[in-house]
Design a protein around this motif. Structure first.
Motif, short mmCIF file in Angstrom:
data_model
loop_
_atom_site.label_atom_id
_atom_site.label_comp_id
_atom_site.label_asym_id
_atom_site.label_seq_id
_atom_site.Cartn_x
_atom_site.Cartn_y
_atom_site.Cartn_z
N TYR A 81 61.09 20.90 33.66
CA TYR A 81 60.46 21.49 34.84
C TYR A 81 61.08 22.84 35.18
N SER A 82 62.40 22.94 35.03
CA SER A 82 63.08 24.19 35.37
C SER A 82 62.63 25.35 34.48
N LYS A 83 62.21 25.03 33.26
CA LYS A 83 61.76 26.07 32.33
C LYS A 83 60.43 26.68 32.76
N ILE A 84 59.64 25.93 33.53
CA ILE A 84 58.37 26.49 34.01
C ILE A 84 58.64 27.69 34.91
N ASP A 85 59.65 27.57 35.77
CA ASP A 85 59.97 28.67 36.69
C ASP A 85 60.49 29.90 35.97
N LYS A 86 61.02 29.71 34.77
CA LYS A 86 61.61 30.83 34.03
C LYS A 86 60.58 31.63 33.24
N VAL A 87 59.34 31.12 33.17
CA VAL A 87 58.30 31.83 32.44
C VAL A 87 57.93 33.10 33.20
N LYS A 88 57.76 34.17 32.47
CA LYS A 88 57.50 35.46 33.10
C LYS A 88 56.14 35.53 33.78
N THR A 89 55.08 35.13 33.05
CA THR A 89 53.72 35.22 33.60
C THR A 89 53.23 33.83 33.94
N LYS A 90 53.03 33.58 35.24
CA LYS A 90 52.58 32.27 35.72
C LYS A 90 51.23 32.41 36.41
N PRO A 91 50.35 31.42 36.26
CA PRO A 91 49.08 31.44 37.01
C PRO A 91 49.33 31.17 38.49
N ALA A 92 48.78 32.02 39.34
CA ALA A 92 49.02 31.91 40.78
C ALA A 92 48.39 30.66 41.38
N LYS A 93 47.30 30.16 40.77
CA LYS A 93 46.59 29.03 41.35
C LYS A 93 47.14 27.67 40.91
N ALA A 94 48.11 27.67 40.02
CA ALA A 94 48.67 26.40 39.55
C ALA A 94 49.52 25.76 40.64
N SER A 95 49.47 24.44 40.72
CA SER A 95 50.25 23.71 41.71
C SER A 95 51.70 23.54 41.22
N ASP A 96 52.54 22.96 42.06
CA ASP A 96 53.93 22.76 41.66
C ASP A 96 54.06 21.69 40.58
N LYS A 97 52.98 20.96 40.29
CA LYS A 97 52.96 20.00 39.20
C LYS A 97 52.17 20.53 38.00
N ALA A 98 51.92 21.83 38.00
CA ALA A 98 51.26 22.51 36.89
C ALA A 98 49.80 22.11 36.73
N GLY A 99 49.15 21.79 37.83
CA GLY A 99 47.73 21.46 37.80
C GLY A 99 46.90 22.50 38.54
N PHE A 100 45.59 22.43 38.34
CA PHE A 100 44.65 23.32 39.03
C PHE A 100 43.71 22.46 39.86
N LEU A 101 43.93 22.46 41.18
CA LEU A 101 43.13 21.65 42.08
C LEU A 101 41.83 22.36 42.42
#
Length: 322
Positions: A81-101
């Motif tokens: 999970y911590s590696k997700i935060d380290k990614v440079k380009t993240k989708p703004a609409k993704a939730s904290d569980k990496a989903g798209f509601l």
């Protein structure tokens, strides 16, 4: 017989015996040499077989695991999970569980009293395609009527079952569409298009290359604008690092494990509770009827605004086998 002749005869026999012994020694030496050579050849053959088996085993392992499986296998779910935060380009609409509601309100806006179905999918997964083809038309009707929230999770762990990074490209495009097209129906239709029987490619030796242009056409056919579709499949693949990091986190989440003790796709949850698709066969019911029973609706209530599923936003899905 004179002594000289007897002596000559004995000498001849002795020479013959010596020659025979020499021949036997030569044969024995040759046989020993051949056995040594056969042993050496046998060792080489065994070594080659061991190497081939190792290579084949590694190939199978790589085919069945994420591209960075060695690193991922040693991570805890928190480390992943911590590696997700380290990614440079993240989708703004993704939730904290990496989903798209998505809901009738659009992206990232939940209908408060409606249940949420989360779908964890991989673009090459045949089971994911089966769920999409059977269930998604009903889910879309429920979503557009405000009766259901849909939470989409994109995975890429089968990317190396293609020859051209298909999973990465197909779902990088899906994420780009989610980020740049405000109509959730377009994303859902794009998923339907790539899961269609006449489009979804096979796996491994059955895989046939799919170009970015073909994926772009599926997006345009789903209602995505040509500009957004072109950018989604331009080859930049800007969200692939995030896609991989979220994939590695998702498949380690214990609440998503099947009865076998590991993650498999497709996976569905209803209000966060794992929904076991095996219930459908045990209950001898279809996927649509089983899902509607799980949320407490009848088929004639699908798409009817105001007809809210009794399980609401917090209750567990209704069992199909009790």
């Amino acid at each position: 017989m004179p002594d000289s002749k007897r002596q000559a005869k004995r000498a001849t026999r002795a020479e013959r015996r010596a020659a025979e012994e020499t021949a036997l020694q030569v044969q024995a030496a040759q046989a020993a040499k051949e056995r040594k050579q056969q042993t050496l050849i046998g060792c080489i053959v065994v070594a080659i077989i061991v190497v081939l088996v190792a290579i084949a085993g590694f190939a199978v392992y790589k085919a069945m695991n994420p591209a960075n499986s060695g690193e991922q296998a040693s991570m805890t779910v928190d480390e992943a999970y911590s590696k997700i935060d380290k990614v440079k380009t993240k989708p703004a609409k993704a939730s904290d569980k990496a989903g798209f509601l998505i809901s009738s309100k659009g992206y990232s806006q939940k209908i408060d009293d409606a249940p949420t179905v989360s779908i964890y999918m991989e673009p090459l997964c045949p089971g994911c395609a089966a769920v999409n083809r059977q269930l998604d038309p009903t889910l879309v009707k429920l979503m557009n009527a405000g009766q259901l929230n849909i939470d989409l999770h994109f995975l890429n762990f089968q990317d190396n079952k293609s020859s051209d990074n298909y999973s990465n490209r197909a779902f990088n495009g899906a994420i780009y569409i989610a980020e740049h097209d405000d109509d959730p129906d377009h994303l859902m239709q794009y998923l339907s298009n790539i899961y269609a029987e006449d489009f979804q490619p096979g796996e491994l030796s059955n895989y046939v290359s799919v170009s970015d242009n073909k994926l772009k056409k599926q997006a345009i056919n789903a209602g995505v604008s040509e500009d957004v579709a072109a950018a989604a499949f331009s080859g930049d693949n800007e969200y692939v690092d995030w896609l991989t990091a979220s994939n590695n986190y998702t498949i380690l989440r214990p609440e998503l494990f099947s009865s076998s003790g590991s993650f498999s796709s497709p996976t569905l949850t209803i209000n966060g509770e794992y929904w076991d698709l095996h219930q459908l066969s045990l209950a001898k019911t279809s996927m649509v009827d089983g899902f509607l029973k799980a949320i407490g609706l009848d088929s004639d209530q699908v798409g009817v605004k105001g007809q809210m599923p009794p399980i609401g936003a917090n209750k567990k899905p209704i069992s199909l086998t009790d």
